[in-house]
Design an enzyme around this catalytic site. Structure first.
Site, PDB file in Angstrom:
ATOM      1  N   CYS A   1      -5.677   0.750  14.420  1.00 44.43           N
ATOM      2  CA  CYS A   1      -5.244   0.190  13.133  1.00 44.43           C
ATOM      3  C   CYS A   1      -6.451   0.039  12.215  1.00 44.43           C
ATOM      4  O   CYS A   1      -7.435  -0.616  12.576  1.00 44.43           O
ATOM      5  CB  CYS A   1      -4.557  -1.161  13.352  1.00 44.43           C
ATOM      6  SG  CYS A   1      -4.252  -2.062  11.818  1.00 44.43           S
TER       7      CYS A   1
ATOM      8  N   HIS B   1      -2.744  -8.853  14.500  1.00 45.61           N
ATOM      9  CA  HIS B   1      -2.033  -7.682  13.984  1.00 45.61           C
ATOM     10  C   HIS B   1      -0.542  -7.987  13.839  1.00 45.61           C
ATOM     11  O   HIS B   1       0.159  -8.196  14.830  1.00 45.61           O
ATOM     12  CB  HIS B   1      -2.223  -6.459  14.892  1.00 45.61           C
ATOM     13  CG  HIS B   1      -1.526  -5.248  14.349  1.00 45.61           C
ATOM     14  ND1 HIS B   1      -2.122  -4.362  13.473  1.00 45.61           N
ATOM     15  CD2 HIS B   1      -0.251  -4.810  14.516  1.00 45.61           C
ATOM     16  CE1 HIS B   1      -1.252  -3.428  13.147  1.00 45.61           C
ATOM     17  NE2 HIS B   1      -0.109  -3.678  13.755  1.00 45.61           N
TER      18      HIS B   1
ATOM     19  N   ASN C   1       3.562  -5.078   0.403  1.00 45.81           N
ATOM     20  CA  ASN C   1       4.501  -3.979   0.570  1.00 45.81           C
ATOM     21  C   ASN C   1       4.954  -3.897   2.025  1.00 45.81           C
ATOM     22  O   ASN C   1       4.138  -4.018   2.936  1.00 45.81           O
ATOM     23  CB  ASN C   1       3.842  -2.656   0.163  1.00 45.81           C
ATOM     24  CG  ASN C   1       3.475  -2.621  -1.308  1.00 45.81           C
ATOM     25  OD1 ASN C   1       4.281  -3.011  -2.149  1.00 45.81           O
ATOM     26  ND2 ASN C   1       2.274  -2.182  -1.626  1.00 45.81           N
TER      27      ASN C   1
ATOM     28  N   HIS D   1      -0.502  -2.946   8.680  1.00 48.00           N
ATOM     29  CA  HIS D   1      -1.049  -4.247   9.100  1.00 48.00           C
ATOM     30  C   HIS D   1      -0.826  -5.166   7.907  1.00 48.00           C
ATOM     31  O   HIS D   1      -1.305  -4.857   6.799  1.00 48.00           O
ATOM     32  CB  HIS D   1      -2.540  -4.106   9.454  1.00 48.00           C
ATOM     33  CG  HIS D   1      -3.221  -5.366   9.882  1.00 48.00           C
ATOM     34  ND1 HIS D   1      -3.969  -5.460  11.054  1.00 48.00           N
ATOM     35  CD2 HIS D   1      -3.298  -6.590   9.310  1.00 48.00           C
ATOM     36  CE1 HIS D   1      -4.453  -6.682  11.184  1.00 48.00           C
ATOM     37  NE2 HIS D   1      -4.066  -7.385  10.120  1.00 48.00           N
TER      38      HIS D   1
ATOM     39  N   HIS E   1      -0.725  -7.258   4.816  1.00 48.77           N
ATOM     40  CA  HIS E   1      -1.782  -7.567   3.855  1.00 48.77           C
ATOM     41  C   HIS E   1      -1.160  -8.012   2.550  1.00 48.77           C
ATOM     42  O   HIS E   1      -0.067  -7.578   2.176  1.00 48.77           O
ATOM     43  CB  HIS E   1      -2.713  -6.367   3.629  1.00 48.77           C
ATOM     44  CG  HIS E   1      -2.017  -5.084   3.298  1.00 48.77           C
ATOM     45  ND1 HIS E   1      -1.407  -4.305   4.252  1.00 48.77           N
ATOM     46  CD2 HIS E   1      -1.834  -4.440   2.117  1.00 48.77           C
ATOM     47  CE1 HIS E   1      -0.895  -3.231   3.679  1.00 48.77           C
ATOM     48  NE2 HIS E   1      -1.120  -3.297   2.377  1.00 48.77           N
TER      49      HIS E   1
HETATM   50  P1  AMP Z   1      -0.414  -0.664   0.828  1.00 53.28           P
HETATM   51  O1  AMP Z   1      -0.193   0.610   0.070  1.00 53.28           O
HETATM   52  O2  AMP Z   1       0.325  -1.845   0.294  1.00 53.28           O
HETATM   53  O3  AMP Z   1      -0.197  -0.463   2.316  1.00 53.28           O
HETATM   54  O4  AMP Z   1      -1.927  -1.041   0.613  1.00 53.28           O
HETATM   55  C1  AMP Z   1      -2.969  -0.499   1.360  1.00 53.28           C
HETATM   56  C2  AMP Z   1      -4.213  -0.642   0.532  1.00 53.28           C
HETATM   57  O5  AMP Z   1      -5.336  -0.448   1.383  1.00 53.28           O
HETATM   58  C3  AMP Z   1      -4.333   0.362  -0.610  1.00 53.28           C
HETATM   59  O6  AMP Z   1      -4.398  -0.335  -1.843  1.00 53.28           O
HETATM   60  C4  AMP Z   1      -5.640   1.092  -0.282  1.00 53.28           C
HETATM   61  O7  AMP Z   1      -6.396   1.394  -1.434  1.00 53.28           O
HETATM   62  C5  AMP Z   1      -6.359   0.111   0.608  1.00 53.28           C
HETATM   63  N1  AMP Z   1      -7.331   0.686   1.531  1.00 53.28           N
HETATM   64  C6  AMP Z   1      -7.152   1.761   2.339  1.00 53.28           C
HETATM   65  N2  AMP Z   1      -8.264   1.969   3.076  1.00 53.28           N
HETATM   66  C7  AMP Z   1      -9.144   0.998   2.730  1.00 53.28           C
HETATM   67  C8  AMP Z   1     -10.477   0.671   3.138  1.00 53.28           C
HETATM   68  N3  AMP Z   1     -11.136   1.390   4.066  1.00 53.28           N
HETATM   69  N4  AMP Z   1     -11.088  -0.393   2.564  1.00 53.28           N
HETATM   70  C9  AMP Z   1     -10.443  -1.116   1.619  1.00 53.28           C
HETATM   71  N5  AMP Z   1      -9.171  -0.875   1.211  1.00 53.28           N
HETATM   72  C10 AMP Z   1      -8.545   0.173   1.748  1.00 53.28           C
HETATM   73 ZN    ZN Z   2      -3.978  -4.133  12.672  1.00 53.83          ZN
END
Ligand code: AMP
Ligand code: ZN
Length: 113
Positions: A4, A46, A86, A97, A99
């Site tokens: 993850c 998680h 989301n 995961h 957020h």
């Molecule tokens: P979601 O589309 O709601 O699942 O949001 C996932 C978010 O994670 C997106 O806004 C991505 O830009 C962000 N994201 C993906 N990889 C990374 C990373 N390595 N560091 C920081 N943010 C990330």
């Molecule tokens: Zn996770």
């Protein structure tokens, strides 16, 4: 969850721009910011998405919602901010995961995104 992305960020295996950490949650800047301030707050445990919040982990989610205003204040988001989570493909969830996006520093012209 070694596969993850956000578990690996929490573990320090993948670098991130950390803005907050305590024993239960972790916050870092989104790599693809959609606003001048775009921070992700994640539980260290998680949990796949907000669709997986239950009575067993609700206290953790409540804790995160006490951390969010602290982060917003530290970021100077005095004009307000948006919190988004989301769940699933129709919502565009890309990282499975739980957020919470904190978005601020600009006027949110659209109603929901
Ligand atoms: P979601 O589309 O709601 O699942 O949001 C996932 C978010 O994670 C997106 O806004 C991505 O830009 C962000 N994201 C993906 N990889 C990374 C990373 N390595 N560091 C920081 N943010 C990330
Ligand atoms: Zn996770």
């Amino acid at each position: 969850m070694s596969d993850c992305l956000f578990c690996r960020i929490i573990a320090g295996e993948i670098p991130s721009s950390k803005v907050y950490e305590d024993e239960r949650c972790f916050a870092f800047r989104d790599i693809n910011p959609q606003a001048p301030t775009h921070i992700l707050v994640v539980p260290k445990e998680h949990i796949a998405s907000c669709a997986d919040v239950t009575a067993d982990n609700a206290a953790l989610v409540a804790h995160i919602f006490t951390v969010i205003p602290q982060i917003a204040a530290a970021e100077g988001l005095t004009g307000g901010y948006r919190v988004v989570s989301n769940a699933g493909p129709d919502a565009g969830q890309t990282v499975p995961h739980l957020h919470f996006h904190i978005l601020g520093g600009r006027r949110m012209d659209d109603r929901m995104a």
